[in-house]
Scaffold this motif. Structure first.
Motif, PDB file in Angstrom:
ATOM      1  N   VAL A 125      -6.765  -6.579   0.750  1.00 27.52           N
ATOM      2  CA  VAL A 125      -7.001  -7.683   0.289  1.00 27.52           C
ATOM      3  C   VAL A 125      -5.372  -7.799  -0.260  1.00 27.52           C
ATOM      4  O   VAL A 125      -4.315  -6.916  -1.103  1.00 27.52           O
ATOM      5  N   PHE A 126      -4.803  -8.869  -0.230  1.00 25.40           N
ATOM      6  CA  PHE A 126      -3.466  -9.595  -0.764  1.00 25.40           C
ATOM      7  C   PHE A 126      -4.057 -10.572  -2.226  1.00 25.40           C
ATOM      8  O   PHE A 126      -4.448 -11.655  -1.636  1.00 25.40           O
ATOM      9  N   THR A 127      -3.568  -9.967  -2.962  1.00 24.07           N
ATOM     10  CA  THR A 127      -3.935 -11.190  -3.941  1.00 24.07           C
ATOM     11  C   THR A 127      -2.692 -11.621  -4.406  1.00 24.07           C
ATOM     12  O   THR A 127      -1.063 -11.390  -3.913  1.00 24.07           O
ATOM     13  N   LYS A 128      -2.483 -12.876  -5.268  1.00 23.28           N
ATOM     14  CA  LYS A 128      -0.768 -12.830  -5.792  1.00 23.28           C
ATOM     15  C   LYS A 128       0.062 -11.948  -6.903  1.00 23.28           C
ATOM     16  O   LYS A 128       0.946 -12.513  -7.059  1.00 23.28           O
ATOM     17  N   ALA A 129      -0.735 -11.237  -7.042  1.00 23.86           N
ATOM     18  CA  ALA A 129      -0.244 -10.264  -8.104  1.00 23.86           C
ATOM     19  C   ALA A 129      -0.576  -8.422  -7.504  1.00 23.86           C
ATOM     20  O   ALA A 129       0.462  -7.785  -7.848  1.00 23.86           O
ATOM     21  N   SER A 130      -1.139  -9.068  -6.457  1.00 24.75           N
ATOM     22  CA  SER A 130      -1.436  -7.180  -6.333  1.00 24.75           C
ATOM     23  C   SER A 130      -2.021  -6.566  -5.093  1.00 24.75           C
ATOM     24  O   SER A 130      -2.468  -8.107  -4.560  1.00 24.75           O
TER      25      SER A 130
END
Length: 870
Positions: A125-130
């Motif tokens: 899972v990619f978030t914009k932070a991690s």
């Protein structure tokens, strides 16, 4: 939200998608990727490509891949080098379950590939932070979280949760092999000047730390260390027990010797490092690796937090060793980055309602738009060395094209970057192709000084857009420096003593562009080394041996300079018509000459009376490209001259050429969008430079090179061909295809197609590509229809929008502008501003009604809601 709550949420979303086929189809992209809650991306590792996401700021690039590959760099300094496909990763995590003989070992990331004896499920899972990597095996959910903060600290959390009714015994192991040098590849001497040491734990810690020292020449007589510090902390829930803990600094100990690799890690199969080395240097590769043997009762969990800090001074190293972070502090650091990332792009939001036709899924489209903004921002503020090589620098053309998109939602950031780049112009107005930032005062930075003629045209257009949108005319008074280009071939430039205003820089750039024309004959702009289409770099070559460049012409660049003249005239008339009367007259005269030259020489006709807009011609018009008879005697079309004939304003003078342009687009069409050239160039084609060296159907050589395709899409919108524009736009978007070889949630640079070589949709790369900014600007200017002018804004949404509704919110000089579009299929367009009906103005070029909003109205209203009813 806590770390474990996030892991559970992502696991639940994964299993929901897995069990609900209808829901999965609505959120699915090609390449086993899905948009999930909060526009996050869930990606399943695959064999035909990889997804990736960039983290970091202020020039630090931290790349994470769905496969588990991770690398990072700051300029030429790489904490972690990139491992090529299939190579041993530089960062790895493993788990091991006791078997009949030794341990059954699995990678917690999907690299390295191993012969696994345990059934696993993996997703990222990619978030914009991690990034979160989740592996489910033997009833245990393993997770790896990684992110980087503003101080360039790299965080890794390793966790395991027992989801079964029975006690579980296993180990987890982490492995770090950093590079920590200013170089683009490893050499045989690296291990000689490198040492890894296990350091004792600090007060309050329960695991030992690691220190890696890499010595590097700072100058001829001095070696100095680059430090990598790893601090570690273990947290156990009730019912969790640490049975044993081991560390090693020896790669040989970890993998089993010089012939082995992480694909066959001997120590892990044994479940121990044996008699480990607490210090490793000189004779082998030194690493930072551990192994934690654990017991988890039902529902119990563990997490190990590892923080890597790199630094260059002894004092900073000592502070880092003493500075281990608690899990609470690490989770708070991630949360702060999530909130900061959410603020980026808040000045511009878009929502697409129910789709009425086409292949564009509204849920995917809405999420894609958010990551498109992130991609344009990434391309705007880069500090070089993204694709790590000695000359992976900052492109003038690349950055300014991206900044023209960023202007609409982060104008202050765009302003700062434009001022940075203007300092690298030569006093005569010539822009470098690429530049890099000096490392210290007096440093001579790397530059690519090849005179691609078009660099300056993007500077003029971007600054014009910035000024129209922001009305920040003080920007023109800012002072910038220059560089003297000493030797093009040696890439040698030195800082000039000269400084001047931004406006004077614009005059310099215009002078350079207008000087480099074929003044004796066509009045068009000479190609010199080349134009935007880098691979077609042969048109500027001179037939004479006594000079390097001839009178070969780029029609695209000529059209852009024509547009630049208009942009400068508009600006100077706003500033002071009388003061700048001479400049205005000069630019008007240039426009007349260029227009005459283009009409006379760029439009050619065959014996049947068919017309064509050529891409350009060689020295003394000795041959054409994009003509009825190219140097290889092929009849060929090129996209950029056709697109910019429309975008630069020549089309407005005589719209009878529309059929010629549309005919070219018919021939350039393909399943992946408009091609850059059709047909391709065979190897050995004379006069066109290196483009024939590209395989047929790849990049610019007969493929849909998306940057060019989207120029064509823009031109279709501008000609009022909006249904066809949407059709071609849909082909450009990565999530509308069956497969894609790169990240399907951001723009790629191309889609290849060559049946003989079994290429079908593959791309060279993603993220760092100009296609992103052209797609974003197409949405802003031609879909939602915001066109800034010096005295106000035109609101001109596309006449065909394949969605029932759209909503677009934009911050314009402190005012909230909201555009609400409804497709009611009435056949008539109606405007409302803040509830009051307004009459639009018909545009003969774009074939639509548009609405004018003056600067005075913008200033006097804190919020402007425009309803567009079709």
């Amino acid at each position: 939200m806590s770390f474990f709550n996030r892991v559970n949420e992502y696991a639940n979303e994964y299993h929901t998608l897995k069990s609900n086929e209808t829901l999965a189809k609505e959120k699915e992209m090609p390449g086993k990727a899905f948009f999930i809650k909060n526009n996050n991306i869930l990606a399943i590792p695959r064999e035909d490509g990889d997804c990736r996401y960039p983290f970091g700021q202020n020039g630090f690039n931290y790349w994470v891949y769905a496969s588990g590959y991770i690398h990072s760099n700051e300029g030429l300094f790489s904490p972690y080098l990139r491992a090529s496909e299939g190579q041993e990763p530089k960062i790895a995590f493993f788990a091991g379950f006791k078997g009949k003989e030794g341990y059954k070992v699995i990678p917690i990331l999907s690299v390295p590939v191993m012969d696994e004896q345990v059934q696993t499920e993996r997703y990222t899972v990619f978030t914009k932070a991690s990034a979160y990597y989740v592996t489910e095996a033997e009833g245990i959910t393993f997770a790896i979280r990684t992110f980087v903060d503003a101080d360039k600290k790299m965080y890794y959390t390793v966790s395991a949760t027992n989801n079964t009714e029975e006690k579980k015994e296993f180990f987890v192991s982490s492995y770090f092999n950093p590079f920590l040098k200013n170089a683009v590849m490893e050499g045989a001497e690296n291990r000689w000047f490198r040492q890894a040491t296990v350091m004792p734990k600090n007060e309050g810690q329960n695991l030992n730390n690691f220190l890696i020292e890499v010595y590097e020449e700072r100058d001829r007589g001095a070696m100095a260390p680059n430090y990598g510090v790893f601090t570690r902390h273990l947290t156990l829930s009730e019912g969790a027990e640490l049975v044993a803990s081991e560390e090693t600094t020896s790669r040989n100990d970890y993998v089993g010797g010089v012939r082995s690799s992480l694909h066959t890690p001997a120590s892990l199969y044994k479940g121990t490092f044996g008699d480990t080395k607490k210090v490793a240097t000189f004779t082998e590769v030194s690493v930072a690796a551990d192994m934690l043997h654990l017991i988890l009762e039902k529902g119990a969990s563990m997490r190990e937090d590892i923080v890597m800090t790199y630094c260059f001074e002894d004092e900073d190293m000592e502070v880092a060793i003493r500075g281990g972070s608690t899990p609470e502090v690490i989770d708070e650091a991630e949360e702060a980055i999530i909130k900061a990332e959410a603020m980026h792009g808040e000045n511009m939001k878009a929502v697409f309602g129910k789709r009425l036709s086409g292949e564009i899924k509204e849920e995917v489209f809405n999420a894609f738009f958010e990551h498109l903004k992130k991609q344009v921002e990434f391309c705007s503020v880069i500090k070089g060395y993204i694709q790590l090589s000695s000359f992976s620098l900052i492109g003038i053309r690349d950055v300014f094209q991206a900044l023209e998109g960023l202007v609409f939602y982060e104008p202050e950031v765009a302003r700062e970057k434009m001022l940075e780049a203007l300092n690298f112009v030569q006093p005569d107005g010539r822009c470098p192709r690429q530049y890099s930032l000096p490392r210290f005062e007096g440093d001579t930075p790397n530059m690519d000084l090849r005179p691609f003629i078009d660099q300056g045209v993007w500077v003029i257009s971007t600054i014009a857009t910035y000024l129209r949108f922001t009305q920040d005319f003080n920007f023109l008074n800012e002072t910038c420096g220059y560089y003297d280009f000493v030797n093009d071939k040696a890439h040698l430039a030195k800082k000039s003593d000269k400084t001047s205003s931004v406006l004077d820089h614009l005059f310099d750039i215009m002078n350079y562009l207008l000087t480099n024309r074929d003044h004796d004959y066509t009045k068009c702009v000479c190609a010199l080394y080349g134009d935007w289409n880098d691979a077609l770099d042969g048109l500027g070559v001179s037939k004479r041996k006594d000079r390097e460049y001839g009178t070969g012409v780029s029609v695209m660049a000529t059209l852009q300079v024509y547009q630049n003249c208009h942009e400068m005239i508009e600006l100077l008339e706003i500033l002071d018509t009388e003061k700048y009367a001479d400049k205005i007259a000069e630019y008007k005269q240039a426009m007349v000459e260029i227009e005459e030259g283009l009409v006379k020489y760029a439009i050619i006709e065959n014996e049947e009376g068919e017309k064509r807009l050529v891409h350009g011609w060689g020295d003394e018009r000795s041959y054409f490209v994009g003509s009825f008879d190219d140097p290889d005697h092929e009849s060929r079309d090129g996209i950029t001259s056709n697109a910019f004939w429309v975008l630069a304003g020549m089309y407005d003078k005589d719209m009878s050429i529309k059929d010629t342009i549309l005919g070219a687009y018919d021939r350039l069409g393909s399943k992946y969008g408009l091609k850059t050239f059709e047909p391709h160039f065979e190897k050995g084609t004379p006069g066109v430079g290196r483009i024939p060296n590209l395989p047929k159907g790849t990049a610019e050589n007969g493929a849909a090179y998306i940057h060019a395709s989207t120029f064509g899409v823009m031109s279709l919108f501008r000609m009022g061909e909006t249904e066809r524009a949407w059709e071609e736009l849909s082909k450009c978007l990565p999530f509308t295809h069956e497969k894609v070889s790169v990240s399907p949630y951001v723009m790629p640079n191309s889609y290849g197609y060559n049946e003989e070589k079994q290429i079908d949709g593959e791309s060279m790369q993603d993220w760092q590509t100009g296609s992103s900014n052209v797609v974003l600007k197409t949405f802003i200017r031609f879909v939602f229809g915001v066109e800034p002018q010096y005295k106000g804004l035109w609101i001109q949404p596309s006449m065909h929008i394949p969605f029932a509704t759209t909503e677009f919110a934009l911050k314009v000089r402190g005012t909230n502008l909201v555009l609400k579009y409804s497709n009611n299929e009435t056949g008539k367009r109606t405007f409302k501003i803040n509830g009051e009906i307004q009459e639009g103005i018909y545009d003969d070029v774009m074939k639509l009604k548009k609405l004018w909003i003056s600067n005075e109205f913008i200033v006097n209203n804190k919020e402007i809601v425009v309803e567009i009813l079709d």
